[in-house]
Design a protein around this motif. Structure first.
Motif, PDB file in Angstrom:
ATOM      1  N   LYS A   6       0.844  -1.175   0.000  1.00  0.00           N
ATOM      2  CA  LYS A   6       0.000   0.000   0.000  1.00  0.00           C
ATOM      3  C   LYS A   6       0.890   1.239   0.000  1.00  0.00           C
ATOM      4  CE  LYS A   6      -3.644   2.017   2.823  1.00  0.00           C
ATOM      5  NZ  LYS A   6      -4.406   1.873   4.063  1.00  0.00           N
ATOM      6  N   THR A   7       0.426   2.298  -0.643  1.00  0.00           N
ATOM      7  CA  THR A   7       1.166   3.556  -0.669  1.00  0.00           C
ATOM      8  C   THR A   7       0.429   4.572   0.182  1.00  0.00           C
ATOM      9  OG1 THR A   7       1.999   3.095  -2.882  1.00  0.00           O
ATOM     10  CG2 THR A   7       2.055   5.380  -2.168  1.00  0.00           C
ATOM     11  N   LEU A  19       5.301  10.340  -1.112  1.00  0.00           N
ATOM     12  CA  LEU A  19       4.602   9.072  -1.260  1.00  0.00           C
ATOM     13  C   LEU A  19       5.542   7.949  -0.851  1.00  0.00           C
ATOM     14  CD1 LEU A  19       2.718   9.504  -4.650  1.00  0.00           C
ATOM     15  CD2 LEU A  19       1.791   9.655  -2.334  1.00  0.00           C
ATOM     16  N   LEU A  20       5.071   7.119   0.066  1.00  0.00           N
ATOM     17  CA  LEU A  20       5.877   6.020   0.576  1.00  0.00           C
ATOM     18  C   LEU A  20       5.103   4.713   0.461  1.00  0.00           C
ATOM     19  CD1 LEU A  20       7.184   7.735   3.845  1.00  0.00           C
ATOM     20  CD2 LEU A  20       8.403   7.489   1.687  1.00  0.00           C
ATOM     21  N   ASP A  21       5.813   3.658   0.087  1.00  0.00           N
ATOM     22  CA  ASP A  21       5.235   2.322   0.029  1.00  0.00           C
ATOM     23  C   ASP A  21       5.455   1.646   1.377  1.00  0.00           C
ATOM     24  OD1 ASP A  21       4.491   2.505  -2.659  1.00  0.00           O
ATOM     25  OD2 ASP A  21       6.405   1.681  -3.356  1.00  0.00           O
ATOM     26  N   LEU A  38       8.740   1.677   5.736  1.00  0.00           N
ATOM     27  CA  LEU A  38       8.359   2.250   4.448  1.00  0.00           C
ATOM     28  C   LEU A  38       9.577   2.506   3.589  1.00  0.00           C
ATOM     29  CD1 LEU A  38       6.657   4.699   6.675  1.00  0.00           C
ATOM     30  CD2 LEU A  38       5.203   3.666   4.978  1.00  0.00           C
ATOM     31  N   SER A  40      10.505   4.882  -0.282  1.00  0.00           N
ATOM     32  CA  SER A  40       9.945   5.824  -1.251  1.00  0.00           C
ATOM     33  C   SER A  40       9.146   5.059  -2.291  1.00  0.00           C
ATOM     34  CB  SER A  40      11.055   6.627  -1.940  1.00  0.00           C
ATOM     35  OG  SER A  40      11.700   7.452  -0.994  1.00  0.00           O
ATOM     36  N   ALA A  41       8.011   5.602  -2.693  1.00  0.00           N
ATOM     37  CA  ALA A  41       7.122   4.927  -3.639  1.00  0.00           C
ATOM     38  C   ALA A  41       7.882   4.536  -4.896  1.00  0.00           C
ATOM     39  CB  ALA A  41       5.932   5.816  -3.992  1.00  0.00           C
ATOM     40  N   GLY A  42       7.704   3.304  -5.316  1.00  0.00           N
ATOM     41  CA  GLY A  42       8.337   2.810  -6.528  1.00  0.00           C
ATOM     42  C   GLY A  42       9.738   2.290  -6.343  1.00  0.00           C
ATOM     43  N   GLN A  44      10.639  -0.288  -4.357  1.00  0.00           N
ATOM     44  CA  GLN A  44      10.733  -1.703  -4.025  1.00  0.00           C
ATOM     45  C   GLN A  44      11.384  -2.424  -5.188  1.00  0.00           C
ATOM     46  OE1 GLN A  44       7.428  -3.710  -2.291  1.00  0.00           O
ATOM     47  NE2 GLN A  44       6.510  -1.790  -1.646  1.00  0.00           N
TER      48      GLN A  44
END
Length: 100
Positions: A6-7, A19-21, A38, A40-42, A44
């Motif tokens: 989830k973000t 935005l963090l995953d 968490l 940073s988004a993207g 992973q």
């Protein structure tokens, strides 16, 4: 441990939104708190990148779920060195198991 995929949006002290995953969450009996890890988004890694063993930057916060329509979560900084040590040990253990 609960895997989230989830973000979420987190606002820093300067009012900037990031935005963090959510990588995973866990509870520590020693502290009686829940924690969220968490990145940073993207950021992973997919399976091909994992083979290259690149490290990703992760962030950890203590969190509490709030009741409400969106079931918000409140994030709090981890302040003591002792608490950080316990959280870091758990992150290392879970990361090794999941190969984040």
């Amino acid at each position: 441990m609960a895997e989230e995929n989830k973000t979420i949006a987190v606002t820093d002290d300067e009012g900037n939104e990031h935005l963090l995953d959510i990588l995973f969450t866990f509870d520590l009996e020693q502290t009686g708190h829940s924690y969220m890890v968490l990145t940073s988004a993207g950021e992973q890694q997919d399976e091909e990148e994992e083979e290259e063993e690149e490290e990703i930057e992760v962030y950890a916060f203590r969190y509490e779920e709030k009741d409400g329509e969106d079931a918000e979560q409140a994030l709090y900084p981890i302040e003591s060195d002792e608490e950080w040590d316990m959280v870091e040990e758990m992150i290392e253990t879970l990361s090794a198991e999941d190969q984040i």
